[in-house]
Design a protein around this motif. Structure first.
Motif, PDB file in Angstrom:
ATOM      1  N   ASN A   1      -6.567  -1.200  -5.687  1.00  0.00           N
ATOM      2  CA  ASN A   1      -5.888   0.071  -5.454  1.00  0.00           C
ATOM      3  C   ASN A   1      -4.418  -0.017  -5.843  1.00  0.00           C
ATOM      4  O   ASN A   1      -3.879   0.869  -6.518  1.00  0.00           O
ATOM      5  CB  ASN A   1      -6.035   0.473  -3.991  1.00  0.00           C
ATOM      6  CG  ASN A   1      -5.353   1.798  -3.667  1.00  0.00           C
ATOM      7  OD1 ASN A   1      -4.201   1.824  -3.253  1.00  0.00           O
ATOM      8  ND2 ASN A   1      -6.077   2.887  -3.858  1.00  0.00           N
TER       9      ASN A   1
ATOM     10  N   HIS B   1       0.830  -1.207   0.000  1.00  0.00           N
ATOM     11  CA  HIS B   1       0.000   0.000   0.000  1.00  0.00           C
ATOM     12  C   HIS B   1       0.864   1.256   0.000  1.00  0.00           C
ATOM     13  O   HIS B   1       0.739   2.107   0.880  1.00  0.00           O
ATOM     14  CB  HIS B   1      -0.951  -0.001   1.200  1.00  0.00           C
ATOM     15  CG  HIS B   1      -0.287  -0.360   2.501  1.00  0.00           C
ATOM     16  ND1 HIS B   1       0.436   0.540   3.248  1.00  0.00           N
ATOM     17  CD2 HIS B   1      -0.220  -1.541   3.163  1.00  0.00           C
ATOM     18  CE1 HIS B   1       0.911  -0.058   4.327  1.00  0.00           C
ATOM     19  NE2 HIS B   1       0.531  -1.321   4.296  1.00  0.00           N
TER      20      HIS B   1
ATOM     21  N   GLY C   1       1.643   4.155 -12.572  1.00  0.00           N
ATOM     22  CA  GLY C   1       2.961   4.650 -12.183  1.00  0.00           C
ATOM     23  C   GLY C   1       4.119   4.028 -12.917  1.00  0.00           C
ATOM     24  O   GLY C   1       5.269   4.397 -12.690  1.00  0.00           O
TER      25      GLY C   1
ATOM     26  N   ASP D   1      -3.970  -0.496  -9.733  1.00  0.00           N
ATOM     27  CA  ASP D   1      -4.198   0.768 -10.450  1.00  0.00           C
ATOM     28  C   ASP D   1      -2.986   1.682 -10.325  1.00  0.00           C
ATOM     29  O   ASP D   1      -2.543   2.286 -11.314  1.00  0.00           O
ATOM     30  CB  ASP D   1      -5.450   1.466  -9.912  1.00  0.00           C
ATOM     31  CG  ASP D   1      -6.731   0.753 -10.286  1.00  0.00           C
ATOM     32  OD1 ASP D   1      -6.683  -0.115 -11.181  1.00  0.00           O
ATOM     33  OD2 ASP D   1      -7.784   1.058  -9.683  1.00  0.00           O
ATOM     34  N   LYS D   2      -2.460   1.817  -9.118  1.00  0.00           N
ATOM     35  CA  LYS D   2      -1.269   2.648  -8.922  1.00  0.00           C
ATOM     36  C   LYS D   2      -0.086   2.124  -9.725  1.00  0.00           C
ATOM     37  O   LYS D   2       0.692   2.887 -10.308  1.00  0.00           O
ATOM     38  CB  LYS D   2      -0.891   2.700  -7.433  1.00  0.00           C
ATOM     39  CG  LYS D   2      -1.820   3.515  -6.555  1.00  0.00           C
ATOM     40  CD  LYS D   2      -1.333   3.507  -5.114  1.00  0.00           C
ATOM     41  CE  LYS D   2      -2.244   4.333  -4.216  1.00  0.00           C
ATOM     42  NZ  LYS D   2      -1.790   4.320  -2.805  1.00  0.00           N
TER      43      LYS D   2
ATOM     44  N   THR E   1       5.911   5.549  -8.497  1.00  0.00           N
ATOM     45  CA  THR E   1       6.545   6.336  -9.557  1.00  0.00           C
ATOM     46  C   THR E   1       7.780   5.592 -10.022  1.00  0.00           C
ATOM     47  O   THR E   1       8.876   5.741  -9.461  1.00  0.00           O
ATOM     48  CB  THR E   1       6.927   7.748  -9.075  1.00  0.00           C
ATOM     49  OG1 THR E   1       5.788   8.384  -8.483  1.00  0.00           O
ATOM     50  CG2 THR E   1       7.419   8.598 -10.232  1.00  0.00           C
TER      51      THR E   1
ATOM     52  N   LEU F   1       2.351   6.189  -3.166  1.00  0.00           N
ATOM     53  CA  LEU F   1       2.627   6.618  -4.535  1.00  0.00           C
ATOM     54  C   LEU F   1       3.492   5.569  -5.229  1.00  0.00           C
ATOM     55  O   LEU F   1       4.375   4.973  -4.612  1.00  0.00           O
ATOM     56  CB  LEU F   1       3.360   7.965  -4.536  1.00  0.00           C
ATOM     57  CG  LEU F   1       3.677   8.616  -5.882  1.00  0.00           C
ATOM     58  CD1 LEU F   1       2.381   9.053  -6.573  1.00  0.00           C
ATOM     59  CD2 LEU F   1       4.597   9.825  -5.691  1.00  0.00           C
TER      60      LEU F   1
END
Length: 418
Positions: free
Chosen positions: A186, A164, A194, A189-190, A169, A167
């Motif tokens: 969640n 979790h 990213g 998707d990130k 990146t 962010l």
């Protein structure tokens, strides 16, 4: 001796390149060769630590001795990181098996090593750990390391909860392997947002709490021994290679759509006798999204895997471009499948070659299958039947058994959590 002297006269950049092909333990040992070699190891841009290199495979039976071995392993890594002279790490690999010390949740040594490694802007990061219980949280820094191009994370002997990070990146990440994770919507998707350069994604023995995988740039997707908790729609127009295992324990399946670039697909059917059989309507449609492929691998594992294949082929589509078909069988599960193979061949008018992989110790009924296959292929004008004893999708029976055991443990954890 003269040869050794000529090597020592080489420039530091060449020596460090040579040492980069060694494990870190082997590289450190070269400091004892001569004064010339004393500090060369400290400039090698590769850090490779494997617990098996620091103690024998015969782990001490006493707990105190085991803890001492692991403490020494940790001290060595700490010392190497402290003594390094280079400010860049190209590749970092850590394999840490047989952990016995119960570190506090936020006190695991990994949490002090990762910040150092990330600061050195690595290109490749690989972590394989066997943490005791679930007392390990992945540092969020891993998911914001902008230099990474390849990352592999696997944690055996426990499944972590879904990562979790606030962010993700990873702008240059091209290859990602995640083993034994709970993957939430969640996090997925990130991850896909990213990692705009991501081309290869492999999820190994993961529990999937997601309903879709949709991405515009993936070229390779491997779903190996995973457990989908709900039907997952996979829509990836750029995908060129797909490998998916359908496990007999699954109560939900995969639907493939928009696979216009797909060239090769590997469909692996695992019937695990310890678990219940769930033949799904959704899995009957698993082939319908693969119409444009030119190569199809079919792997059967377990005596009831042929029942799974029969169910899937009830809605067998036509593969207009299919030229190469491969079947793998290590345990005799292909025996009695001639009618199903006939159906596949009938639906593949462009088929040129069929390859049959099997172990050398085969049953008589499987030998009979080969004989029937030859007759069948001649009827359709396909002369080429290749027999091999080494699989392409899976290399050995032990590899299949390991995946089966990992998936069984995952299912038990889901339904009977400790």
């Amino acid at each position: 001796m003269a040869g050794a002297d000529r090597i020592s006269e080489l420039h530091d950049s060449i020596l460090t390149r040579i040492l980069s092909y060694l494990t870190t333990k082997e590289a450190v040992r070269t400091r004892s060769l001569s004064k010339r070699w004393r500090n060369v190891w400290a400039s090698v841009p590769v850090l490779d630590f494997d617990s098996a290199d620091f103690w024998s495979h015969d782990i001490p039976s006493g707990r105190s001795e085991q803890i001492e071995c692991q403490d020494n392993f940790v001290k060595i890594i700490d010392a190497v990181l402290a003594l390094r002279q280079v400010q860049q790490v190209d590749r970092f690999r850590l394999v840490w098996k047989y952990q016995v010390r119960n570190y506090p949740r936020h006190g695991h040594p990994l949490r002090r090593w990762i910040p150092y490694v990330v600061q050195q802007l690595p290109r490749v990061l690989s972590l394989y750990l066997e943490p005791l219980y679930d007392r390990l949280e992945i540092p969020d820094l891993i998911f914001t390391c902008s230099s990474l191009e390849e990352m592999k994370l696997q944690f055996d002997c426990c499944w972590l909860g879904s990562p979790h990070p606030p962010l993700v990146t990873l702008p240059h990440l091209r290859k990602l392997y995640l083993g034994r994770f709970f993957i939430s919507t969640n996090f997925m998707d990130k991850l896909l947002l990213g990692c705009p350069s991501l081309e290869e994604l492999e999820l190994h023995a993961c529990c999937l709490f997601i309903s879709q995988i949709s991405c515009g740039n993936l070229k390779s997707l491997v779903l190996n021994g995973c457990y989908p908790t709900t039907e997952i729609e996979v829509s990836i127009p750029s995908l060129q290679y797909l490998k998916v295992t359908v496990m007999s324990s699954q109560k939900a399946g995969y639907i493939f759509k928009n696979m216009s670039s797909l060239v090769k697909a590997s469909i692996c059917l695992f019937a695990i006798h310890q678990l219940g059989m769930h033949i799904l309507n959704s899995e009957a449609k698993i082939l319908t999204g693969l119409l444009g492929i030119t190569t199809l691998d079919v792997v059967l594992y377990g005596l009831r895997a042929k029942d799974m294949l029969e169910h899937i082929l009830k809605t067998c589509p036509y593969f207009g471009n299919l030229k190469f078909m491969h079947f793998e069988s290590f345990d005799g599960s292909m025996a009695g499948c001639i009618d199903m193979l006939n159906r596949l061949i009938q639906h593949s008018p462009a088929l040129k070659e069929l390859t049959f992989y099997r172990c050398q110790d085969v049953a008589d009924d499987e030998t009979d299958l080969i004989r029937e296959l030859r007759k069948l292929l001649l009827e359709y004008g396909i002369v080429e039947l290749v027999e091999r004893h080494q699989g392409s999708t899976y290399g050995s029976l032990s590899e299949l058994e390991k995946l089966s055991n990992e998936h069984t443990a995952l299912v038990e954890l889901i339904y009977w959590p400790t």
